[in-house]
Design a protein around this motif. Structure first.
Motif, PDB file in Angstrom:
ATOM      1  N   PRO A  62      -3.528  12.233  55.634  1.00  0.00           N
ATOM      2  CA  PRO A  62      -2.197  11.664  55.920  1.00  0.00           C
ATOM      3  C   PRO A  62      -1.692  10.701  54.860  1.00  0.00           C
ATOM      4  O   PRO A  62      -1.416   9.528  55.136  1.00  0.00           O
ATOM      5  CB  PRO A  62      -2.422  10.937  57.251  1.00  0.00           C
ATOM      6  CG  PRO A  62      -3.834  10.459  57.161  1.00  0.00           C
ATOM      7  CD  PRO A  62      -4.575  11.537  56.400  1.00  0.00           C
ATOM      8  N   TYR A  63      -1.553  11.182  53.626  1.00  0.00           N
ATOM      9  CA  TYR A  63      -1.094  10.303  52.563  1.00  0.00           C
ATOM     10  C   TYR A  63      -0.113  11.039  51.673  1.00  0.00           C
ATOM     11  O   TYR A  63      -0.284  12.218  51.379  1.00  0.00           O
ATOM     12  CB  TYR A  63      -2.282   9.801  51.728  1.00  0.00           C
ATOM     13  CG  TYR A  63      -1.882   9.030  50.490  1.00  0.00           C
ATOM     14  CD1 TYR A  63      -1.250   7.797  50.603  1.00  0.00           C
ATOM     15  CD2 TYR A  63      -2.108   9.555  49.222  1.00  0.00           C
ATOM     16  CE1 TYR A  63      -0.867   7.095  49.475  1.00  0.00           C
ATOM     17  CE2 TYR A  63      -1.727   8.851  48.092  1.00  0.00           C
ATOM     18  CZ  TYR A  63      -1.110   7.629  48.219  1.00  0.00           C
ATOM     19  OH  TYR A  63      -0.723   6.946  47.101  1.00  0.00           O
ATOM     20  N   THR A  64       0.939  10.343  51.244  1.00  0.00           N
ATOM     21  CA  THR A  64       1.937  10.904  50.339  1.00  0.00           C
ATOM     22  C   THR A  64       1.888  10.158  49.020  1.00  0.00           C
ATOM     23  O   THR A  64       1.858   8.922  49.003  1.00  0.00           O
ATOM     24  CB  THR A  64       3.349  10.788  50.944  1.00  0.00           C
ATOM     25  OG1 THR A  64       3.359  11.465  52.210  1.00  0.00           O
ATOM     26  CG2 THR A  64       4.382  11.404  50.028  1.00  0.00           C
ATOM     27  N   ALA A  65       1.900  10.892  47.923  1.00  0.00           N
ATOM     28  CA  ALA A  65       1.841  10.272  46.598  1.00  0.00           C
ATOM     29  C   ALA A  65       3.022   9.350  46.370  1.00  0.00           C
ATOM     30  O   ALA A  65       4.125   9.575  46.877  1.00  0.00           O
ATOM     31  CB  ALA A  65       1.797  11.351  45.522  1.00  0.00           C
ATOM     32  N   MET A  66       2.802   8.304  45.580  1.00  0.00           N
ATOM     33  CA  MET A  66       3.828   7.300  45.360  1.00  0.00           C
ATOM     34  C   MET A  66       4.723   7.642  44.176  1.00  0.00           C
ATOM     35  O   MET A  66       4.389   8.470  43.326  1.00  0.00           O
ATOM     36  CB  MET A  66       3.181   5.933  45.128  1.00  0.00           C
ATOM     37  CG  MET A  66       2.538   5.772  43.769  1.00  0.00           C
ATOM     38  SD  MET A  66       1.790   4.144  43.558  1.00  0.00           S
ATOM     39  CE  MET A  66       0.367   4.290  44.634  1.00  0.00           C
ATOM     40  N   SER A  67       5.843   6.988  44.125  1.00  0.00           N
ATOM     41  CA  SER A  67       6.804   7.173  43.048  1.00  0.00           C
ATOM     42  C   SER A  67       6.476   6.264  41.867  1.00  0.00           C
ATOM     43  O   SER A  67       5.661   5.340  41.963  1.00  0.00           O
ATOM     44  CB  SER A  67       8.210   6.839  43.542  1.00  0.00           C
ATOM     45  OG  SER A  67       8.298   5.454  43.855  1.00  0.00           O
TER      46      SER A  67
END
Length: 255
Positions: A62-67
């Protein structure tokens, strides 16, 4: 069916994230009673094999890569937080990190009664000494310092039984908890995300928990597109060269 919630307070810790390290230091230095009461659960980004195993059990990471903008913010924010705490951070340089390498040996250390010592030593190696904790020689050296079998610790990421057993269970547990970033804390159904939520978690534990029986100590981000800017990050040119080579993890002070 929803996963059964543990009533015990939990700290999902991660060696990659500077925010998780800061939360660890705050927990140990400011709230030692809570550090003793909580269950300590490792959280790491699985490699392709780990993600495949999770998918086979109907779970996902449950993790989304950062900008790029978030990475710039992290450089500034970590500098502020560490300065406020009197910590002299030494930004590590990560080259093709495999996060099973430093996290899976934790279970070996735990079995030897050295789980807390492993956490402290790996954090120190990464954030105070600037060492590459995904380098197996680093892990072997840390294990030897603690009196653990160095070769076994260095090879933990290749151990099929460990990967498919306790390693997989740890990944499924963090997925069930909805731990989408670190540091992440849970107490029953209540969730607390980030360094700034640690005091609220502490209050929850102190108000609702008796003496703890926890496991705590007792004494694929995408690279930023285009060059980052040292002035924007508030770093000297020399420090910025090192910091931009590190994988800063998640903006865990806010996530």
């Amino acid at each position: 069916m929803a996963a059964k919630r543990s009533k015990a307070p939990r700290f999902y810790f991660n060696f990659r994230s500077p925010y998780s390290w800061i939360a660890y230091r705050d927990l140990m230095d400011r709230y030692p009673d809570v550090a003793q009461a909580v269950e300590w659960h490792p959280w790491w980004e699985p490699d392709a094999d780990g993600e495949r195993r999770m998918a086979e059990h109907g779970h996902h990471f449950p993790y989304t890569a950062m900008s790029r903008e978030k990475q710039l913010y992290i450089l500034q924010d970590v500098r502020r937080l560490t300065t406020d705490r009197g910590l002299a951070v030494s930004w590590p340089v990560d080259r093709g990190p495999v996060w099973e390498v430093p996290h899976l040996p934790y279970f070996r250390a735990l079995d030897a009664g050295l789980g807390p010592a492993w956490i402290e030593r790996v954090y120190r190696a990464r954030w105070l000494e600037g060492r590459d904790i995904c380098d197996r020689t680093t892990i072997a050296a840390i294990a030897a310092e603690l009196g653990l079998p160095a070769d076994r610790a260095a090879a933990a990421a290749d151990d099929e039984e460990l990967r498919g057993g306790r390693g997989l269970q740890a990944l499924l547990t963090l997925s069930d908890a909805g731990a989408f970033g670190v540091p992440f804390f849970t107490h029953g159904y209540d969730k607390f995300w980030g360094v700034d939520r640690l005091p609220a978690f502490v209050d929850s534990v102190r108000s609702r928990s008796g003496p703890g029986a926890g496991s705590g100590p007792r004494s694929r981000d995408t690279p930023p597109a285009g060059p980052l800017d040292a002035d924007a990050a508030g770093l000297s040119d020399a420090d910025f060269v090192v910091a931009r080579s590190a994988d800063p993890g998640h903006a865990g002070g806010c996530g």
